[in-house]
Design a protein around this motif. Structure first.
Motif, PDB file in Angstrom:
ATOM      1  N   GLN A  24       8.947  -4.004   4.235  1.00  0.00           N
ATOM      2  CA  GLN A  24       7.973  -3.814   3.155  1.00  0.00           C
ATOM      3  C   GLN A  24       8.619  -3.193   1.925  1.00  0.00           C
ATOM      4  N   SER A  25       9.737  -2.493   2.152  1.00  0.00           N
ATOM      5  CA  SER A  25      10.438  -1.873   1.029  1.00  0.00           C
ATOM      6  C   SER A  25      11.938  -1.947   1.289  1.00  0.00           C
ATOM      7  N   VAL A  47      14.233   3.924  -3.042  1.00  0.00           N
ATOM      8  CA  VAL A  47      13.278   3.018  -2.402  1.00  0.00           C
ATOM      9  C   VAL A  47      12.722   2.085  -3.469  1.00  0.00           C
ATOM     10  N   PHE A  48      12.684   0.800  -3.130  1.00  0.00           N
ATOM     11  CA  PHE A  48      12.080  -0.204  -4.010  1.00  0.00           C
ATOM     12  C   PHE A  48      11.071  -0.991  -3.194  1.00  0.00           C
ATOM     13  N   PRO A  49       9.881  -1.201  -3.627  1.00  0.00           N
ATOM     14  CA  PRO A  49       9.311  -0.714  -4.874  1.00  0.00           C
ATOM     15  C   PRO A  49       8.991   0.783  -4.787  1.00  0.00           C
ATOM     16  N   ARG A  50       8.978   1.439  -5.940  1.00  0.00           N
ATOM     17  CA  ARG A  50       8.783   2.891  -5.987  1.00  0.00           C
ATOM     18  C   ARG A  50       7.452   3.320  -5.385  1.00  0.00           C
ATOM     19  N   LYS A  52       6.278   2.546  -2.703  1.00  0.00           N
ATOM     20  CA  LYS A  52       6.469   2.704  -1.250  1.00  0.00           C
ATOM     21  C   LYS A  52       7.362   3.902  -0.913  1.00  0.00           C
ATOM     22  N   GLU A  53       7.813   4.633  -1.950  1.00  0.00           N
ATOM     23  CA  GLU A  53       8.787   5.705  -1.719  1.00  0.00           C
ATOM     24  C   GLU A  53       8.268   6.785  -0.773  1.00  0.00           C
ATOM     25  N   ALA A  56       8.128   5.503   2.755  1.00  0.00           N
ATOM     26  CA  ALA A  56       9.469   5.278   3.296  1.00  0.00           C
ATOM     27  C   ALA A  56      10.157   6.600   3.648  1.00  0.00           C
TER      28      ALA A  56
END
Length: 86
Positions: A24-25, A47-50, A52-53, A56
């Motif tokens: 997902q990230s 983490v990308f996209p941010r 999801k940071e 994650a």
């Protein structure tokens, strides 16, 4: 010697995260530092996209005991550090 071990541990950590994380990230290990006494290691990630940071980072923190065990199996070291995620 310490730089070589740090690079090797960073590579092991990156592979572990790649295998364990959902797709997902994208989690990238950008740096890893090990304290002089080898008791603590800090793993720096992006983490990308941010968006999801937070999710994650939470996932990675829950995985820290497994990460330490994995490093213990893969990398022979006198002292296996405890890991933190930044």
């Amino acid at each position: 010697r310490n730089e070589k071990i740090t690079r090797e541990v960073q590579e092991i950590v990156a592979k572990f995260i790649n295998e364990e994380a959902s797709k997902q990230s994208l989690i990238t290990v950008t740096n890893l530092t090990i304290s002089n006494d080898s008791k603590q290691a800090t793993v720096y990630v992006t983490v990308f996209p941010r968006e999801k940071e937070e999710q994650a980072i939470g996932f990675l923190r829950r995985k820290l005991p497994e990460l330490r065990e994995h490093v213990k199996k893969v990398q022979p070291m006198k002292q296996i550090p405890f890991f933190a995620i930044e």
